[in-house]
Design an enzyme around this catalytic site. Structure first.
Site, PDB file in Angstrom:
ATOM      1  N   ASP A 157       2.181   5.410  -6.717  1.00 29.71           N
ATOM      2  CA  ASP A 157       4.209   5.058  -6.022  1.00 29.71           C
ATOM      3  C   ASP A 157       4.852   5.142  -7.193  1.00 29.71           C
ATOM      4  O   ASP A 157       6.012   4.999  -6.960  1.00 29.71           O
ATOM      5  CB  ASP A 157       4.253   4.052  -5.644  1.00 29.71           C
ATOM      6  CG  ASP A 157       2.576   4.315  -4.364  1.00 29.71           C
ATOM      7  OD1 ASP A 157       2.997   5.851  -3.490  1.00 29.71           O
ATOM      8  OD2 ASP A 157       2.476   3.258  -3.723  1.00 29.71           O
TER       9      ASP A 157
ATOM     10  N   HIS B 235      -2.593  -2.980 -10.106  1.00 34.49           N
ATOM     11  CA  HIS B 235      -3.185  -2.178  -8.820  1.00 34.49           C
ATOM     12  C   HIS B 235      -4.871  -3.242  -8.444  1.00 34.49           C
ATOM     13  O   HIS B 235      -4.653  -3.247  -9.632  1.00 34.49           O
ATOM     14  CB  HIS B 235      -4.153  -0.583  -9.127  1.00 34.49           C
ATOM     15  CG  HIS B 235      -4.457   0.131  -8.064  1.00 34.49           C
ATOM     16  ND1 HIS B 235      -5.376  -0.130  -7.666  1.00 34.49           N
ATOM     17  CD2 HIS B 235      -4.008   1.229  -7.287  1.00 34.49           C
ATOM     18  CE1 HIS B 235      -6.124   0.961  -7.127  1.00 34.49           C
ATOM     19  NE2 HIS B 235      -4.891   1.547  -6.726  1.00 34.49           N
TER      20      HIS B 235
ATOM     21  N   HIS C 200       1.294  -1.399   0.089  1.00 33.23           N
ATOM     22  CA  HIS C 200       0.005  -0.287  -0.097  1.00 33.23           C
ATOM     23  C   HIS C 200       1.033   0.997   0.146  1.00 33.23           C
ATOM     24  O   HIS C 200       1.434   1.673  -0.664  1.00 33.23           O
ATOM     25  CB  HIS C 200      -0.928  -0.039   1.303  1.00 33.23           C
ATOM     26  CG  HIS C 200      -2.188   0.506   1.033  1.00 33.23           C
ATOM     27  ND1 HIS C 200      -3.073   2.054   0.276  1.00 33.23           N
ATOM     28  CD2 HIS C 200      -3.084   1.248   2.100  1.00 33.23           C
ATOM     29  CE1 HIS C 200      -3.545   2.240   1.004  1.00 33.23           C
ATOM     30  NE2 HIS C 200      -3.662   2.514   1.635  1.00 33.23           N
TER      31      HIS C 200
HETATM   32  N1  ACO Z   1       4.670  -7.428 -10.522  1.00 37.15           N
HETATM   33  C1  ACO Z   1       4.653  -8.590 -10.655  1.00 37.15           C
HETATM   34  N2  ACO Z   1       3.366  -9.602 -11.055  1.00 37.15           N
HETATM   35  C2  ACO Z   1       1.764  -8.680 -10.243  1.00 37.15           C
HETATM   36  C3  ACO Z   1       2.436  -7.328 -10.090  1.00 37.15           C
HETATM   37  C4  ACO Z   1       4.261  -6.684  -9.974  1.00 37.15           C
HETATM   38  N3  ACO Z   1       4.278  -5.707  -9.062  1.00 37.15           N
HETATM   39  N4  ACO Z   1       1.131  -6.826  -9.390  1.00 37.15           N
HETATM   40  C5  ACO Z   1       0.099  -7.667  -9.884  1.00 37.15           C
HETATM   41  N5  ACO Z   1       1.208  -9.081 -10.298  1.00 37.15           N
HETATM   42  C6  ACO Z   1       0.426 -10.627 -10.932  1.00 37.15           C
HETATM   43  C7  ACO Z   1       0.169 -11.186  -9.619  1.00 37.15           C
HETATM   44  O1  ACO Z   1       1.378 -11.836  -9.371  1.00 37.15           O
HETATM   45  C8  ACO Z   1      -1.085 -12.131 -10.152  1.00 37.15           C
HETATM   46  O2  ACO Z   1      -0.464 -12.778 -11.518  1.00 37.15           O
HETATM   47  P1  ACO Z   1      -1.537 -14.624 -11.763  1.00 37.15           P
HETATM   48  O3  ACO Z   1      -2.596 -14.029 -12.033  1.00 37.15           O
HETATM   49  O4  ACO Z   1      -0.466 -15.509 -12.330  1.00 37.15           O
HETATM   50  O5  ACO Z   1      -0.944 -14.811 -10.053  1.00 37.15           O
HETATM   51  C9  ACO Z   1      -2.009 -10.956 -10.933  1.00 37.15           C
HETATM   52  O6  ACO Z   1      -0.709 -10.178 -11.514  1.00 37.15           O
HETATM   53  C10 ACO Z   1      -2.580 -10.771 -10.098  1.00 37.15           C
HETATM   54  O7  ACO Z   1      -2.607 -10.205  -8.898  1.00 37.15           O
HETATM   55  P2  ACO Z   1      -2.680  -9.887  -7.621  1.00 37.15           P
HETATM   56  O8  ACO Z   1      -2.141 -10.063  -6.408  1.00 37.15           O
HETATM   57  O9  ACO Z   1      -4.424 -10.784  -7.550  1.00 37.15           O
HETATM   58  O10 ACO Z   1      -3.893  -8.735  -7.557  1.00 37.15           O
HETATM   59  P3  ACO Z   1      -3.989  -7.599  -6.111  1.00 37.15           P
HETATM   60  O11 ACO Z   1      -5.389  -6.737  -7.087  1.00 37.15           O
HETATM   61  O12 ACO Z   1      -4.111  -8.182  -5.502  1.00 37.15           O
HETATM   62  O13 ACO Z   1      -2.867  -6.811  -5.765  1.00 37.15           O
HETATM   63  C11 ACO Z   1      -1.450  -5.102  -5.594  1.00 37.15           C
HETATM   64  C12 ACO Z   1      -2.870  -5.193  -6.227  1.00 37.15           C
HETATM   65  C13 ACO Z   1      -1.112  -6.093  -3.665  1.00 37.15           C
HETATM   66  C14 ACO Z   1      -1.471  -3.647  -5.912  1.00 37.15           C
HETATM   67  C15 ACO Z   1      -0.223  -5.526  -6.127  1.00 37.15           C
HETATM   68  O14 ACO Z   1      -0.604  -5.400  -7.969  1.00 37.15           O
HETATM   69  C16 ACO Z   1       1.143  -4.902  -6.091  1.00 37.15           C
HETATM   70  O15 ACO Z   1       1.762  -6.284  -5.295  1.00 37.15           O
HETATM   71  N6  ACO Z   1       1.769  -4.582  -6.574  1.00 37.15           N
HETATM   72  C17 ACO Z   1       2.873  -3.559  -6.109  1.00 37.15           C
HETATM   73  C18 ACO Z   1       3.053  -3.308  -5.683  1.00 37.15           C
HETATM   74  C19 ACO Z   1       2.382  -1.863  -5.348  1.00 37.15           C
HETATM   75  O16 ACO Z   1       2.569  -0.815  -6.515  1.00 37.15           O
HETATM   76  N7  ACO Z   1       1.711  -1.219  -4.726  1.00 37.15           N
HETATM   77  C20 ACO Z   1       1.560   0.007  -4.417  1.00 37.15           C
HETATM   78  C21 ACO Z   1      -0.639  -0.146  -4.833  1.00 37.15           C
HETATM   79  S1  ACO Z   1      -1.407   2.321  -5.283  1.00 37.15           S
HETATM   80  C22 ACO Z   1      -1.260   2.009  -3.527  1.00 37.15           C
HETATM   81  O17 ACO Z   1      -2.356   1.276  -3.023  1.00 37.15           O
HETATM   82  C23 ACO Z   1      -1.087   3.872  -3.842  1.00 37.15           C
END
Ligand code: ACO
Length: 435
Positions: free
Chosen positions: A356, A300, A261
């Site tokens: 971010d 996201h 987050h």
């Molecule tokens: N890098 C690589 N792969 C990713 C990423 C990433 N940053 N984010 C998601 N994925 C992949 C997952 O591995 C998953 O793949 P799969 O279907 O093969 O298993 C798919 O994309 C879906 O990911 P989820 O984790 O189910 O997506 P969710 O909606 O739960 O997560 C989140 C969203 C937490 C933001 C995620 O994209 C992440 O961890 N990003 C990196 C952290 C980040 O930048 N957070 C800031 C968010 S903005 C904010 O809070 C202000």
């Protein structure tokens, strides 16, 4: 005209149920009459409230506060005006804005005891930890904040929190540097005053660079609210027990502190430093695709398109670099974005840069330490948290948050005295289960 209902057949019994649809939703409690609950870990498809604060269309990459597009607010508004809009629901008139500014500025000082409280933290304490602890401690200074159903009390606590967050944040930073605390200068803008409390040294009057002051103000606008995100949901959950808003903001800030987050901006800068050069980008993309590590700043829960805030931040970055000189991390970030947006893995999962991805690069260019990044986020998001909280406590439909669970553990079993146990359990050092 089509009926606004959903008909469900329970194939176990053959019974049919007709469930009303309202605002594109069915009530999960309707499932109760069928002897069912809805199962939705992480609330992927569950609306927990009605809200009028911010609107996101994740597919189209749209964000609006109270109906106003984020692009227009970033271009024409200020953070304090946007905070008013978020909290009160409308843009202020000139006289209301003047009064709002005055009211926030009269709450920028913190009690001297709170300053001593901050001194109790170790010199190397993470400023986000200091912020969380100190905001929580504020509740002991304002016991009347418990009157959460009292409008005037809610208003005062909102002004206090928006006013004091930059002061606590700057004191946390100065503490980590062993620098004397700088008291608020209310002749400056909200953001200018924050920069003064952060960076003033021996000069009699700190004069913020107008470009940097404006850039930070825009970043605060972009972070002010974002509908039912993890920290706002925490704010609402704590608020639903009618806890005071300082305790709820401490909890919301704790939720924000996680790397998925509000600490993602901190992680992005670490990641870009680790990559070190454009030549290493391809191998990081490979690691992200193999699931070895996530590409922080990408993806996201709601946006399945370019995060509109990331677009604005990318533009602001170049204005900041005019003053500070270019942060070389921008070239690595651009290369990372370029390769990722062409890669099938990211394209099919609709993973785009989020807010971010570029914000940390600007903060770093401005001389703000990495550990302060989530703290800056928390200052801005306080406006959103307070609006979400006020909406919750005045919503007659809301009750204390208390979700259901699906219990999949043991059935009843008799207690076995310690000396008669032969198996089961695990040595404290063995790895078994989640703890
Ligand atoms: N890098 C690589 N792969 C990713 C990423 C990433 N940053 N984010 C998601 N994925 C992949 C997952 O591995 C998953 O793949 P799969 O279907 O093969 O298993 C798919 O994309 C879906 O990911 P989820 O984790 O189910 O997506 P969710 O909606 O739960 O997560 C989140 C969203 C937490 C933001 C995620 O994209 C992440 O961890 N990003 C990196 C952290 C980040 O930048 N957070 C800031 C968010 S903005 C904010 O809070 C202000």
């Amino acid at each position: 005209m089509a009926k606004e209902t959903l008909t469900v057949t329970d194939n176990r019994t053959g019974k049919k149920y007709e469930v009303p649809i309202e605002n594109g939703a069915v009530r999960a409690t309707e499932l109760g009459q069928m002897g069912l609950v809805s199962y939705d870990p992480a609330l992927l498809n569950t609306a927990v409230c009605e809200s009028k604060i911010s609107y996101i269309d994740g597919d189209a990459g749209i964000l609006r506060y109270r109906g106003y597009p984020i692009e227009e607010l970033a271009e024409q508004s200020t953070f304090l005006e946007t905070a008013y809009l978020i909290v009160k629901g409308e843009l202020p008139t000139t006289s209301h804005f003047r009064m709002w500014q005055h009211n926030i500025k009269t709450h920028t000082l913190i009690h001297e005891n709170l300053k001593h409280f901050i001194e109790g933290f170790r010199y190397d304490a993470h400023p986000m930890g200091i912020l969380i602890g100190t905001v929580g401690a504020l509740s002991t200074f304002y016991p009347e904040a418990k009157q959460v159903m009292d409008l005037e009390s809610r208003r005062v606590q909102t002004r206090r929190l928006i006013g004091k967050m930059p002061t606590i944040a700057a004191f946390a930073y100065r503490h980590s540097r062993g620098l004397p605390y700088i008291y608020p200068d209310n002749e400056l803008s909200y953001t200018g005053n924050f920069l003064s409390m952060m960076f003033k040294m021996t000069e009699l009057k700190y004069r913020p660079d107008p470009i940097l002051e404006h850039a930070l103000d825009v970043l605060f606008i972009l972070h002010a609210d974002h509908e039912q995100n993890c920290s706002s949901t925490t704010m609402r959950t704590i608020g639903s027990s009618l806890a005071d808003p300082y305790s709820a903001v401490a909890g919301a800030a704790a939720a924000l502190s996680g790397p998925r987050h509000g600490s993602a901006n901190e992680e992005v800068v670490h990641m870009l430093h680790e990559i070190g050069s454009k030549d290493n980008v391809a191998s990081v993309i490979k690691q992200a695709k193999s699931g070895e590590k996530r590409l922080t700043g990408f993806g996201h829960r709601v946006y399945k398109n370019y995060d509109p805030r990331a677009k604005i931040i990318k533009r602001i970055a170049y204005e900041v670099f005019e003053v500070t000189g270019k942060n070389p991390l921008i070239d690595i970030a651009l290369e990372l974005e370029r390769i990722a947006l062409q890669d099938d893995y990211f394209v099919t999962r609709r993973l785009y840069p989020n807010v971010d991805f570029y914000s940390g690069i600007i903060y770093e260019a401005m001389g703000l330490p990495v550990t302060m990044f989530p703290v800056l986020f928390a200052i801005a998001r306080t406006a959103g948290w307070m609006a979400q909280w006020a909406e919750l406590v005045t919503d007659e439909e809301q009750k204390i948050t208390r979700p259901k669970q699906l219990y999949l553990g043991h059935d009843e079993r008799p207690y076995v005295p310690l000396d008669q146990r032969r198996d089961g359990g695990a040595l404290e050092t063995e790895v078994s289960g989640p703890l």
